[in-house]
Design a protein around this motif. Sequence first.
Motif, PDB file in Angstrom:
ATOM      1  N   SER A 103     -38.317  19.278  20.445  1.00 17.58           N
ATOM      2  CA  SER A 103     -38.853  20.364  21.270  1.00 17.58           C
ATOM      3  C   SER A 103     -39.850  19.875  22.323  1.00 17.58           C
ATOM      4  CB  SER A 103     -39.536  21.408  20.372  1.00 17.58           C
ATOM      5  OG  SER A 103     -40.712  20.880  19.786  1.00 17.58           O
ATOM      6  N   LEU A 104     -40.283  18.630  22.232  1.00 22.99           N
ATOM      7  CA  LEU A 104     -41.219  18.093  23.212  1.00 22.99           C
ATOM      8  C   LEU A 104     -40.526  17.873  24.545  1.00 22.99           C
ATOM      9  CD1 LEU A 104     -43.101  15.455  21.005  1.00 22.99           C
ATOM     10  CD2 LEU A 104     -43.901  17.732  21.661  1.00 22.99           C
ATOM     11  N   GLU A 105     -41.274  17.994  25.591  1.00 20.75           N
ATOM     12  CA  GLU A 105     -40.708  17.818  26.925  1.00 20.75           C
ATOM     13  C   GLU A 105     -40.287  16.367  27.128  1.00 20.75           C
ATOM     14  OE1 GLU A 105     -42.022  18.312  31.627  1.00 20.75           O
ATOM     15  OE2 GLU A 105     -43.334  19.030  29.999  1.00 20.75           O
ATOM     16  N   GLU A 106     -39.075  16.173  27.624  1.00 12.69           N
ATOM     17  CA  GLU A 106     -38.552  14.826  27.816  1.00 12.69           C
ATOM     18  C   GLU A 106     -39.399  14.070  28.836  1.00 12.69           C
ATOM     19  OE1 GLU A 106     -34.323  12.519  28.681  1.00 12.69           O
ATOM     20  OE2 GLU A 106     -34.401  14.706  28.478  1.00 12.69           O
ATOM     21  N   GLY A 107     -39.755  12.852  28.482  1.00 14.14           N
ATOM     22  CA  GLY A 107     -40.577  12.024  29.353  1.00 14.14           C
ATOM     23  C   GLY A 107     -42.062  12.189  29.146  1.00 14.14           C
ATOM     24  N   SER A 108     -42.449  13.150  28.292  1.00 19.71           N
ATOM     25  CA  SER A 108     -43.878  13.383  28.070  1.00 19.71           C
ATOM     26  C   SER A 108     -44.484  12.349  27.129  1.00 19.71           C
ATOM     27  CB  SER A 108     -44.109  14.783  27.498  1.00 19.71           C
ATOM     28  OG  SER A 108     -43.465  14.927  26.239  1.00 19.71           O
ATOM     29  N   CYS A 109     -43.637  11.684  26.363  1.00 18.11           N
ATOM     30  CA  CYS A 109     -44.111  10.653  25.434  1.00 18.11           C
ATOM     31  C   CYS A 109     -42.956   9.726  25.104  1.00 18.11           C
ATOM     32  CB  CYS A 109     -44.694  11.282  24.169  1.00 18.11           C
ATOM     33  SG  CYS A 109     -43.597  12.453  23.366  1.00 18.11           S
ATOM     34  N   MET A 110     -43.204   8.797  24.215  1.00 23.34           N
ATOM     35  CA  MET A 110     -42.187   7.832  23.832  1.00 23.34           C
ATOM     36  C   MET A 110     -41.034   8.504  23.094  1.00 23.34           C
ATOM     37  SD  MET A 110     -44.755   4.906  22.290  1.00 23.34           S
ATOM     38  CE  MET A 110     -43.417   3.758  21.990  1.00 23.34           C
ATOM     39  N   ASP A 111     -39.909   7.785  23.012  1.00 18.02           N
ATOM     40  CA  ASP A 111     -38.827   8.241  22.153  1.00 18.02           C
ATOM     41  C   ASP A 111     -39.252   8.071  20.694  1.00 18.02           C
ATOM     42  OD1 ASP A 111     -37.293   8.729  24.388  1.00 18.02           O
ATOM     43  OD2 ASP A 111     -36.383   6.739  24.377  1.00 18.02           O
ATOM     44  N   ALA A 112     -38.501   8.678  19.783  1.00 22.41           N
ATOM     45  CA  ALA A 112     -38.890   8.652  18.372  1.00 22.41           C
ATOM     46  C   ALA A 112     -37.699   8.313  17.487  1.00 22.41           C
ATOM     47  CB  ALA A 112     -39.479   9.998  17.958  1.00 22.41           C
ATOM     48  N   LEU A 113     -37.959   7.541  16.457  1.00 17.95           N
ATOM     49  CA  LEU A 113     -36.971   7.227  15.426  1.00 17.95           C
ATOM     50  C   LEU A 113     -37.609   7.569  14.077  1.00 17.95           C
ATOM     51  CD1 LEU A 113     -34.316   5.992  14.446  1.00 17.95           C
ATOM     52  CD2 LEU A 113     -35.421   3.752  14.490  1.00 17.95           C
ATOM     53  N   ILE A 114     -37.048   8.543  13.382  1.00 18.76           N
ATOM     54  CA  ILE A 114     -37.640   9.056  12.144  1.00 18.76           C
ATOM     55  C   ILE A 114     -36.830   8.548  10.958  1.00 18.76           C
ATOM     56  CG2 ILE A 114     -38.284  11.134  10.878  1.00 18.76           C
ATOM     57  CD1 ILE A 114     -38.364  12.550  13.645  1.00 18.76           C
ATOM     58  N   LEU A 115     -37.495   7.837  10.039  1.00 17.63           N
ATOM     59  CA  LEU A 115     -36.817   7.175   8.934  1.00 17.63           C
ATOM     60  C   LEU A 115     -37.473   7.531   7.600  1.00 17.63           C
ATOM     61  CD1 LEU A 115     -36.481   3.605  10.469  1.00 17.63           C
ATOM     62  CD2 LEU A 115     -34.663   5.290  10.237  1.00 17.63           C
ATOM     63  N   PRO A 116     -36.707   7.999   6.618  1.00 20.25           N
ATOM     64  CA  PRO A 116     -37.252   8.176   5.263  1.00 20.25           C
ATOM     65  C   PRO A 116     -37.218   6.844   4.523  1.00 20.25           C
ATOM     66  CG  PRO A 116     -34.973   8.901   5.322  1.00 20.25           C
ATOM     67  CD  PRO A 116     -35.310   8.473   6.730  1.00 20.25           C
ATOM     68  N   LEU A 117     -38.094   6.691   3.550  1.00 19.99           N
ATOM     69  CA  LEU A 117     -38.129   5.472   2.746  1.00 19.99           C
ATOM     70  C   LEU A 117     -38.496   5.847   1.311  1.00 19.99           C
ATOM     71  CD1 LEU A 117     -37.973   2.414   2.498  1.00 19.99           C
ATOM     72  CD2 LEU A 117     -40.356   2.279   3.234  1.00 19.99           C
ATOM     73  N   HIS A 118     -37.479   5.867   0.445  1.00 18.52           N
ATOM     74  CA  HIS A 118     -37.697   6.139  -0.972  1.00 18.52           C
ATOM     75  C   HIS A 118     -36.551   5.543  -1.758  1.00 18.52           C
ATOM     76  CE1 HIS A 118     -34.701   9.394  -0.793  1.00 18.52           C
ATOM     77  NE2 HIS A 118     -35.295   9.795   0.323  1.00 18.52           N
ATOM     78  N   GLY A 119     -36.609   5.631  -3.065  1.00 18.22           N
ATOM     79  CA  GLY A 119     -35.646   4.932  -3.912  1.00 18.22           C
ATOM     80  C   GLY A 119     -34.334   5.636  -4.140  1.00 18.22           C
ATOM     81  N   SER A 120     -34.096   6.793  -3.513  1.00 19.39           N
ATOM     82  CA  SER A 120     -32.874   7.547  -3.797  1.00 19.39           C
ATOM     83  C   SER A 120     -32.105   7.901  -2.538  1.00 19.39           C
ATOM     84  CB  SER A 120     -33.221   8.842  -4.563  1.00 19.39           C
ATOM     85  OG  SER A 120     -33.889   8.545  -5.754  1.00 19.39           O
ATOM     86  N   LEU A 121     -32.188   7.068  -1.519  1.00 21.01           N
ATOM     87  CA  LEU A 121     -31.463   7.354  -0.287  1.00 21.01           C
ATOM     88  C   LEU A 121     -29.961   7.277  -0.529  1.00 21.01           C
ATOM     89  CD1 LEU A 121     -33.519   5.351   2.359  1.00 21.01           C
ATOM     90  CD2 LEU A 121     -33.466   7.803   2.026  1.00 21.01           C
ATOM     91  N   PRO A 122     -29.186   8.250  -0.054  1.00 20.18           N
ATOM     92  CA  PRO A 122     -27.735   8.229  -0.241  1.00 20.18           C
ATOM     93  C   PRO A 122     -27.091   7.151   0.624  1.00 20.18           C
ATOM     94  CG  PRO A 122     -28.368  10.078   1.137  1.00 20.18           C
ATOM     95  CD  PRO A 122     -29.639   9.476   0.639  1.00 20.18           C
TER      96      PRO A 122
END
Length: 632
Positions: free
Chosen positions: A207-226
């Motif tokens: 929802s953030l305006e494009e170019g207003s900040c860096m790109d984002a990569l969201i990663l979970p980290l836990h012991g039960s990832l499929p």
Amino acid sequence: MKMEEWEEEDEGVKGTETVLKPWSYQFALFWSRTLRVAQEQNVQIGEEVGCSIRFEDRTSEKTRIKYLTDGVLLRESLFNPELNQYSVIILDEAHERSLNMDILLGLMKRLIKWRHSNLKVLITSATLDGEKVSRFFSDCPVLTVPGELFPVEIVHLSERPKNYVEASLKKDIDIHVREPEGDILIFLTGQDDIDKLVLKLEEKVQSLEEGSCMDALILPLHGSLPPEMQASYFPSQTPCPEILNILDQVGSAFLLLLFSVDGQVRVFSPPSPNCRRFIVSTNIAETSLTVDGVVYVIDSEYVKQRQYNPSTGMYSLEVVQISKVQAKKRAGRAGRTRPGKCYLLYPSMVYHDDFLDATVPEIQRSSLAGTVLYLKSLDLADMDILKFDFLDSPSIESLEDALKQLYLIDAIDENGSITSIGRKMAELPLEPSLSRTLLEANELDCLSQALTVVSMLSAETTLLPAPGKRSEKKRKHTPPDLHDGFGLGDHIQLLQIYEQWYQTYYNIDWCKENNLQVHPSSVLKSDEDGMLPNYVVYHELIVTSRPFMRNVCAVDMKWAAPILAKLEKLNVFKLKPDKKIQEVTSTMEEKEISAIQSPEDRDSRIQAARERSVMCMDRLCHKIVCCSAGTV
């Protein structure tokens, strides 16, 4: 706002993820460390530098440096209590305070007395109380090495938030919009909280305006990832030189391990330029994993922790406050590669007034049946279970509970001495109930089937989460094309599912198509009158939102009769030496006496203390009988 995405493929290695699930990320690091030392010595793994883990031994007569797990070292001590094949023993990651590590610390203290002239022990830890360990080992010297490479600015909230997931989300976006480049590591309690935050972050970032900040990569980290979120090895890709070296040294099976374990390879991959990573993790990232590029840490204050209650035989999975040691470890993650910031979602007063100094060690919140069985199997003349020198001693109640468990499965006799069955059980790297199952299955000529069931029960995550959107509700019923255990229960179904999977040549897509998942529900069915069985066998009792019996199967009453008979003649006082009972009772009496103000009350108060002790034991035994009568 642009979201970085990972392309997922179903091709590549088939059927390996489930088999490798119990092999956590530590094993990948274990092999990589062994490889590094072997390369520095310019030798092959298995020559001068070797390693040994469960079911895999890469050593030879030439081996002079050997990496092994704590469990392997304990099993070696069963056959050679003096461990005289080693002149130097290094216990690494001692702050993990696992059950095995605490036993090893006690054994090392004994070994030093026996072999003071030809044994050196080095204990390494990031956060263990050095002074406490020094006192435990007769005031041994302590060497302190600075751990923080760069300074970390600590920022507390002025008041505790009502919802730490929402507070984490707000702080994440605030950092992303206002702070310079650098990855963000967020500590949450478990998979549910992580999934919630990941979903909210994805929606917010988009929802953030494009170019207003860096790109984002969201990663979970836990012991039960499929598996669909795990990194896979694709034939079109060329492995990096380090991976090729590992492949040459340890073979393709361990290459698959490195690429298939828990999705963590993705977390270690650097992001593309002008992209910030949001790594949403459990306490897995406190010390054992170091992710380069982390500059900002958000600490939610909490961790999910298993707690065993010896009075009820139940495990509970509770969200509890972290300790001061854990808080320091989390903050330190921000200062590994450059100066960083740690945002604590709680006031500083909470840290100083409410937090425990150190995390409660596993030995004080776990069932000790396996620990007691191991110590008894050492068969040392001066071995005393109730007086074994632990760094932090477990409760007498926990040790008594372990003795009762072992007696009921024939590992010790009515006098507390280890039996021939118990000695065989101790040699198997399993919890006592499962090792006893295999020994009995061998006698009844159904070992192959029992091995399958035990393997399924031993895996941390055996069945896979269902694919689909996060908002999709979990299915609670078995799909129609899957076996249902003939309605007898979950153990039979686990065997049937594995055999079905075997018929597909271990195809992971078959698991996805059949919506296999981990869930506390059961396939146990009621009879024609709508009644559930009077007697069941279960793998584990656990309390979450309410008590559950996990992995349940119906049994006939006559099968439970031998155990009920043993319960009737169970005498907890005979399972341990009489002198120890006297010592425990004497300690209770001394505490009572210390509170006495007038001499004339002394006899009556001592008698009251004795009566309370007996009443407590009677009540505990009654609970065991009642529970077993309905759940054996």
